[in-house]
Design a protein around this motif. Structure first.
Motif, short mmCIF file in Angstrom:
data_model
loop_
_atom_site.label_atom_id
_atom_site.label_comp_id
_atom_site.label_asym_id
_atom_site.label_seq_id
_atom_site.Cartn_x
_atom_site.Cartn_y
_atom_site.Cartn_z
N LEU A 65 -6.47 4.49 0.68
CA LEU A 65 -5.22 4.71 1.22
C LEU A 65 -5.03 5.54 2.24
O LEU A 65 -6.09 6.64 2.14
CB LEU A 65 -4.47 5.76 -0.12
CG LEU A 65 -3.06 6.36 0.32
CD1 LEU A 65 -2.03 5.10 0.82
CD2 LEU A 65 -2.37 7.21 -0.64
N GLU A 311 1.17 9.26 -6.45
CA GLU A 311 1.60 8.25 -7.34
C GLU A 311 3.00 7.83 -6.73
O GLU A 311 3.57 6.64 -6.61
CB GLU A 311 2.12 8.95 -8.66
CG GLU A 311 1.32 8.66 -9.81
CD GLU A 311 1.63 9.39 -11.08
OE1 GLU A 311 2.79 9.56 -11.13
OE2 GLU A 311 0.86 9.58 -11.86
N GLU A 314 1.93 5.47 -3.76
CA GLU A 314 1.74 4.16 -4.35
C GLU A 314 2.77 3.24 -4.69
O GLU A 314 2.76 2.20 -4.73
CB GLU A 314 0.67 4.30 -5.38
CG GLU A 314 -0.65 4.56 -5.13
CD GLU A 314 -1.72 4.82 -6.30
OE1 GLU A 314 -2.89 4.33 -6.15
OE2 GLU A 314 -1.22 5.13 -7.36
N SER A 318 4.15 -0.30 -3.39
CA SER A 318 4.17 -1.33 -4.40
C SER A 318 5.69 -1.86 -4.39
O SER A 318 5.97 -2.76 -5.20
CB SER A 318 3.81 -1.27 -5.58
OG SER A 318 4.12 -0.23 -6.33
#
Ligand code: AMP
Ligand code: GLY
Length: 428
Positions: A65, A311, A314, A318
């Motif tokens: 990342l 989190e 992410e 997505s």
């Protein structure tokens, strides 16, 4: 997962500090970083504009990342290059970052999609711009108006004018004397809004949003908002003049419409969207959009955030941010910036800094480094804004007292800071 943060300011230290707390992270890198970031990440000396250098590092180290902090690499399309190479990257595409990179694009987007903002006109000719000012002034010298260079002017291309003479001077500086270079080839002349400002920052996957707590930034160098503008001299969060109901209204009438507008324009917007609003007597009005976290807003917003930032990022990558509810600390955070003598004008660097360990050891206090570096074992100044001293507490008073207690312990030659950060939200 290995994470790489691009940038070297207080904002990037705050991002690194938050990311380092994630159990998902096995190793943290920062390019180029600073002396504070070096205590939690491996700093690699690559310039933020060196896209190929960043790409090579990400490939070499198997980075899972990349988080891009500053605006310029975003405008230059760093996120596009990294994503095309298969590297998960948090930050808008070059086309999407135009929401900050071109003020004309941003204002035209708002006009087209009915997003509230100051009335404006665009000029690429000084004569016409002057004639427009004459027309508006209707023979009077008094004229509240804002003149802005369209392109990038290192945050200095905005003249908030009160008189016709000031407006003429702005046009002269930008279009004739070209003090901002090509950035002044096109200018905007805007209605001048009055009211308090607030920074609203959300993370978005292009459709859903996760809003961080609002913050208020102090842009002027001296106490009581005197002196020239700076990058930001302090901040607090949350913002009492932006209660949840008003924030929700801004989300529905400004932030979500802007993200939907970007999608409709074929510039899907993902990453961080920063909306600077003015709370006018007619309601909130957009001053600017930025394609990144604010500095110093991040230094108060991330300490207020209770979720794992990795989190959240992410989920934004997505497209599943709707599954994440942000939890924020129910108290307050205050950040006081300590700057080099002379900032925002010329300043010296290389001044040894003392008291960092003692200040950082105080309860609730985190010292975010901006312009610092190591000189041997000694941390020295290396920029205009040097440190962001943040404290959290159950109330504004507690957070503010802790922040200034920490500031009192830090010393370097020529240092200065504002004494009135968050004073307006403390009730006697
Ligand atoms: P910007 O670079 O567009 O954020 O502008 C820098 C600062 O200038 C803002 O934070 C405001 O304080 C001020 N400003 C910009 N546009 C306006 C406006 N239309 N009316 C009043 N103040 C403004
Ligand atoms: N603190 C203002 C900005 O980050 O643009």
């Amino acid at each position: 997962m290995k994470v790489l943060i691009v940038g070297s300011g207080g904002r990037e230290h705050a991002i690194a500090w938050k990311v380092a707390q994630s159990p998902k992270v096995t190793k943290l890198y920062c390019a180029p970083g600073n002396a504070g970031i070096a205590s939690i990440a491996e700093c690699v000396d690559i310039n933020v504009m060196d896209t190929q250098g960043i790409l090579a590092l990400a490939k070499e180290q198997g980075i899972g990342l990349v988080i891009i902090g500053p605006d310029n690499p975003l405008f230059a399309g760093m996120a596009d290059v990294l994503r095309a190479a298969g590297i998960p990257t948090f930050g808008p595409s070059g086309a999407a970052a135009a929401i900050e990179g071109s003020k004309v694009f941003s204002k035209q987007l708002m006009a087209k999609y009915g997003i509230p903002t100051a009335d404006f006109r665009v000029f690429d000719n000084a004569l016409e711009a002057r004639a427009y000012i004459e027309d508006l002034a209707k023979g009077s010298e008094e004229l509240p108006i804002v003149v802005k260079a369209d392109g990038l002017a290192l945050g200095k291309g905005v003249y908030v004018c009160s008189t016709k003479t000031e407006a003429f001077k702005a046009i002269e500086d930008m279009m004739v004397d070209k003090v901002f270079g090509d950035a002044g080839d096109r200018i905007l002349i805007e209605e001048r809004l009055e009211g308090q400002e607030a920074s609203l920052i959300v993370i978005t996957d292009g459709e859903n949003i996760a809003p961080l707590t609002p913050a208020q930034d102090y842009k002027r160098i001296h106490d009581f908002d005197k002196g020239p503008n700076t990058g930001g001299m302090g901040c607090y969060s949350p913002v009492p003049v932006v209660p949840q109901k008003l924030y929700d209204q801004c989300i529905e009438t400004i932030i979500k419409p802007a993200i939907a507008a970007m999608k409709a324009e074929g510039r899907l917007y993902t990453g961080v969207l920063y909306t600077g609003i003015m709370l006018t007597k007619n309601g909130p009005s957009v001053i600017e959009f930025n394609a990144r976290f604010g500095d110093p807003e991040t230094q108060v917003m991330l300490p207020m955030l209770e979720n794992d930032l990795v989190e959240v990022i992410e989920a934004s990558l997505s497209g599943s941010l709707d599954s994440i509810g942000l939890k924020c600390y129910n108290g307050a955070a205050v950040c006081v910036i300590i700057a080099s003598g002379g900032y925002p004008g010329k300043y010296e660097t290389g001044k040894p800094i003392s008291g960092l360990a003692e200040a950082g050891a105080l309860a609730g206090v985190t010292i975010f480094h901006a312009g610092t570096k190591f000189d041997g074992d000694q941390i020295v100044t290396n920029g205009g804004r040097v440190l962001g001293v943040t404290a959290v507490g159950e109330s504004f008073r507690a957070a503010r007292n802790r922040a200034y207690e920490a500031v009192d312990l830090i010393k370097f030659d020529g240092m200065h800071y504002r004494h009135d950060i968050a004073a307006r939200v403390i009730k006697d």
